[in-house]
Motif scaffolding. Structure first.
Motif, PDB file in Angstrom:
ATOM      1  N   ALA A  85      -8.803  -0.791   3.496  1.00 21.21           N
ATOM      2  CA  ALA A  85      -8.428   0.300   4.399  1.00 21.21           C
ATOM      3  C   ALA A  85      -9.574   1.297   4.544  1.00 21.21           C
ATOM      4  O   ALA A  85      -9.819   1.828   5.650  1.00 21.21           O
ATOM      5  CB  ALA A  85      -7.168   0.993   3.890  1.00 21.21           C
ATOM      6  N   THR A 119       0.806  -1.216   0.000  1.00 22.28           N
ATOM      7  CA  THR A 119       0.000   0.000   0.000  1.00 22.28           C
ATOM      8  C   THR A 119       0.837   1.263   0.000  1.00 22.28           C
ATOM      9  O   THR A 119       0.299   2.360  -0.199  1.00 22.28           O
ATOM     10  CB  THR A 119      -0.934   0.012   1.216  1.00 22.28           C
ATOM     11  OG1 THR A 119      -0.158  -0.222   2.402  1.00 22.28           O
ATOM     12  CG2 THR A 119      -2.011  -1.055   1.096  1.00 22.28           C
ATOM     13  N   GLU A 138      -7.605   5.220  10.586  1.00 23.21           N
ATOM     14  CA  GLU A 138      -6.929   5.062   9.295  1.00 23.21           C
ATOM     15  C   GLU A 138      -5.796   4.066   9.409  1.00 23.21           C
ATOM     16  O   GLU A 138      -5.116   3.991  10.433  1.00 23.21           O
ATOM     17  CB  GLU A 138      -6.380   6.408   8.809  1.00 23.21           C
ATOM     18  CG  GLU A 138      -7.445   7.388   8.371  1.00 23.21           C
ATOM     19  CD  GLU A 138      -6.848   8.587   7.646  1.00 23.21           C
ATOM     20  OE1 GLU A 138      -5.763   8.430   7.049  1.00 23.21           O
ATOM     21  OE2 GLU A 138      -7.466   9.652   7.692  1.00 23.21           O
ATOM     22  N   LEU A 139      -5.578   3.317   8.333  1.00 27.96           N
ATOM     23  CA  LEU A 139      -4.429   2.422   8.265  1.00 27.96           C
ATOM     24  C   LEU A 139      -3.167   3.279   8.177  1.00 27.96           C
ATOM     25  O   LEU A 139      -3.002   4.050   7.234  1.00 27.96           O
ATOM     26  CB  LEU A 139      -4.559   1.520   7.040  1.00 27.96           C
ATOM     27  CG  LEU A 139      -3.838   0.176   7.082  1.00 27.96           C
ATOM     28  CD1 LEU A 139      -4.426  -0.714   8.159  1.00 27.96           C
ATOM     29  CD2 LEU A 139      -3.934  -0.509   5.723  1.00 27.96           C
TER      30      LEU A 139
END
Length: 212
Positions: free
Chosen positions: A81, A17, A91-92
């Motif tokens: 996410a 990510t 939040e991630l």
């Protein structure tokens, strides 16, 4: 390969990510917690990722980097996410490896055929700055991971690396610790001054201050 305690975790580069994820350069000289998930959009893992995100300041304070891994692609990770933000309110804030080809899962022995021959088991690896495995935990699909126990174990590992002590059952930060049986009386007196003797092999002292 099957990683055992004090084995060196091999390097790898994989999509994530945060873009291309080269493990060794990203880890640097820090401790690392790597935890795997069987796939995206699973309920237990959703709560776990949120719990890790909330606790990230505690990992940061200990000099520990965290990274997750799941066998779905990056686009799926980003959608997951967003689900985590909507459902868990957080939040991630750490990378999530996209192990779509199972290459890292196979490298780190995260697929157990008796559980599933296609998806990873829910494993935690604690890795020290020398890239050595210091803790492995594998959870069943139905049981969420205990993040407080993970932090407790990291505290113990860092403390016992710095001092000739071990931590007893249910030890928590600030509790008394055990002088290693290999430490003789003269060395123990030099290192700790005084101690409480319970048996010839069980001596306890107040917790030393861990090195930063």
């Amino acid at each position: 390969m099957s990683l055992k305690l004090f084995d060196v975790v091999p390097d790898f580069t994989q999509a994530s990510t945060i873009g291309e994820f080269p493990f060794y350069p990203w880890a640097g000289r820090d401790w690392v917690v790597l935890f795997s998930h069987p796939r995206d959009f699973t309920p237990v893992c959703t709560t776990e990722l949120a719990a890790v995100a909330r606790l990230k300041p505690e990992f940061d304070r200990r000099g520990v980097k965290v990274v997750g891994l799941s066998v779905d692609p990056v686009a799926s990770h980003h959608a997951w996410a967003n689900d985590i933000l909507l459902s868990q309110g957080v939040e991630l804030n750490f990378p999530l490896i996209a192990d779509e080809d199972r290459r890292v899962s196979q490298l780190l022995d995260l697929i157990h055929p008796n559980a599933s021959d296609t998806v990873t088991v829910r494993t935690v690896l604690v890795i020290d700055p020398a890239r050595r495995v210091r803790l492995t935990l594998t959870y069943p699909a139905s049981t969420g991971r205990n993040l407080a126990e993970l932090l407790r174990t990291i505290d113990s590992l860092k403390l016992t690396d710095d001092h000739k002590v071990a931590t007893p059952a249910d030890w928590a930060q600030g509790d008394d610790v055990i002088i290693l049986p290999s430490v003789g009386e003269g060395e123990a007196r030099r290192l700790f001054g005084a101690w409480q003797t319970h048996t010839p092999y069980l001596r306890t002292v107040p917790q030393p201050v861990a090195a930063e």
